[in-house]
Design a protein around this motif. Sequence first.
Motif, mmCIF file in Angstrom:
data_model
loop_
_atom_site.group_PDB
_atom_site.id
_atom_site.type_symbol
_atom_site.label_atom_id
_atom_site.label_comp_id
_atom_site.label_asym_id
_atom_site.label_seq_id
_atom_site.Cartn_x
_atom_site.Cartn_y
_atom_site.Cartn_z
ATOM 1 N N PRO A 158 0.809 -1.233 0.000
ATOM 2 C CA PRO A 158 0.000 0.000 0.000
ATOM 3 C C PRO A 158 0.838 1.277 0.000
ATOM 4 C CG PRO A 158 -0.830 -1.540 1.635
ATOM 5 C CD PRO A 158 0.460 -2.092 1.131
ATOM 6 N N VAL A 159 1.964 1.257 0.691
ATOM 7 C CA VAL A 159 2.834 2.430 0.728
ATOM 8 C C VAL A 159 3.411 2.697 -0.660
ATOM 9 C CG1 VAL A 159 4.957 3.382 1.711
ATOM 10 C CG2 VAL A 159 3.401 2.060 3.150
ATOM 11 N N LEU A 160 3.865 1.642 -1.321
ATOM 12 C CA LEU A 160 4.410 1.805 -2.661
ATOM 13 C C LEU A 160 3.336 2.206 -3.665
ATOM 14 C CD1 LEU A 160 6.843 -1.231 -2.649
ATOM 15 C CD2 LEU A 160 7.462 1.189 -2.661
ATOM 16 N N SER A 161 2.121 1.729 -3.472
ATOM 17 C CA SER A 161 1.024 2.136 -4.354
ATOM 18 C C SER A 161 0.714 3.620 -4.180
ATOM 19 C CB SER A 161 -0.223 1.301 -4.065
ATOM 20 O OG SER A 161 0.019 -0.046 -4.385
ATOM 21 N N ALA A 162 0.723 4.094 -2.946
ATOM 22 C CA ALA A 162 0.508 5.520 -2.691
ATOM 23 C C ALA A 162 1.640 6.355 -3.295
ATOM 24 C CB ALA A 162 0.405 5.785 -1.192
ATOM 25 N N ALA A 163 2.860 5.863 -3.195
ATOM 26 C CA ALA A 163 3.997 6.565 -3.795
ATOM 27 C C ALA A 163 3.849 6.617 -5.311
ATOM 28 C CB ALA A 163 5.306 5.878 -3.403
ATOM 29 N N SER A 164 3.352 5.547 -5.897
ATOM 30 C CA SER A 164 3.149 5.503 -7.340
ATOM 31 C C SER A 164 2.096 6.517 -7.782
ATOM 32 C CB SER A 164 2.744 4.091 -7.754
ATOM 33 O OG SER A 164 2.568 4.015 -9.137
ATOM 34 N N ILE A 165 1.008 6.622 -7.031
ATOM 35 C CA ILE A 165 -0.034 7.597 -7.354
ATOM 36 C C ILE A 165 0.503 9.020 -7.186
ATOM 37 C CG2 ILE A 165 -2.272 8.521 -6.620
ATOM 38 C CD1 ILE A 165 -3.029 5.589 -5.938
ATOM 39 N N GLY A 166 1.247 9.252 -6.126
ATOM 40 C CA GLY A 166 1.854 10.564 -5.913
ATOM 41 C C GLY A 166 2.810 10.921 -7.036
ATOM 42 N N HIS A 167 3.579 9.956 -7.490
ATOM 43 C CA HIS A 167 4.493 10.189 -8.602
ATOM 44 C C HIS A 167 3.724 10.512 -9.867
ATOM 45 C CE1 HIS A 167 6.646 8.792 -12.193
ATOM 46 N NE2 HIS A 167 7.614 9.515 -11.658
ATOM 47 N N LEU A 168 2.643 9.804 -10.118
ATOM 48 C CA LEU A 168 1.824 10.039 -11.306
ATOM 49 C C LEU A 168 1.291 11.471 -11.328
ATOM 50 C CD1 LEU A 168 0.319 8.780 -13.798
ATOM 51 C CD2 LEU A 168 -1.559 8.354 -12.215
ATOM 52 N N VAL A 169 0.760 11.934 -10.209
ATOM 53 C CA VAL A 169 0.208 13.287 -10.123
ATOM 54 C C VAL A 169 1.321 14.327 -10.274
ATOM 55 C CG1 VAL A 169 -0.959 14.918 -8.589
ATOM 56 C CG2 VAL A 169 -1.780 12.572 -8.767
ATOM 57 N N THR A 170 2.409 14.137 -9.560
ATOM 58 C CA THR A 170 3.523 15.085 -9.625
ATOM 59 C C THR A 170 4.101 15.171 -11.024
ATOM 60 O OG1 THR A 170 4.069 14.584 -7.330
ATOM 61 C CG2 THR A 170 5.759 15.680 -8.634
ATOM 62 N N SER A 171 4.269 14.040 -11.661
ATOM 63 C CA SER A 171 4.807 14.014 -13.015
ATOM 64 C C SER A 171 3.883 14.735 -13.987
ATOM 65 C CB SER A 171 5.019 12.565 -13.458
ATOM 66 O OG SER A 171 5.567 12.517 -14.739
ATOM 67 N N ALA A 172 2.590 14.526 -13.860
ATOM 68 C CA ALA A 172 1.626 15.195 -14.740
ATOM 69 C C ALA A 172 1.662 16.711 -14.542
ATOM 70 C CB ALA A 172 0.227 14.656 -14.489
#
Length: 86
Positions: free
Chosen positions: A47-61
């Motif tokens: 779950p922590v890595l999934s949250a990091a992945s979502i955060g990365h997706l938003v930040t990258s966009a």
Amino acid sequence: MKKEDAVNKLDRAGMAINDLNASAWNTALNPTRYGWASSIFSIATIPVLSAASIGHLVTSAVVKQVDPGTFEKLTKFPGGKPKYEP
């Protein structure tokens, strides 16, 4: 910092997050190979890595949408006077 540098750093961070996520899933799904303790720890990190992945997706966009000139202005906030070194 230039926009291209930030995008490159974000891309590398995204690859690292994806690699860690894949490793966590692999370890979690193979407890007889990696051991039960490692498997349970990996299950807890997913779950922590999934949250990091979502955060990365938003930040990258967001970073990809910002104009390069604006990006450089935002990353060059005045930090006061430079330190004096004798």
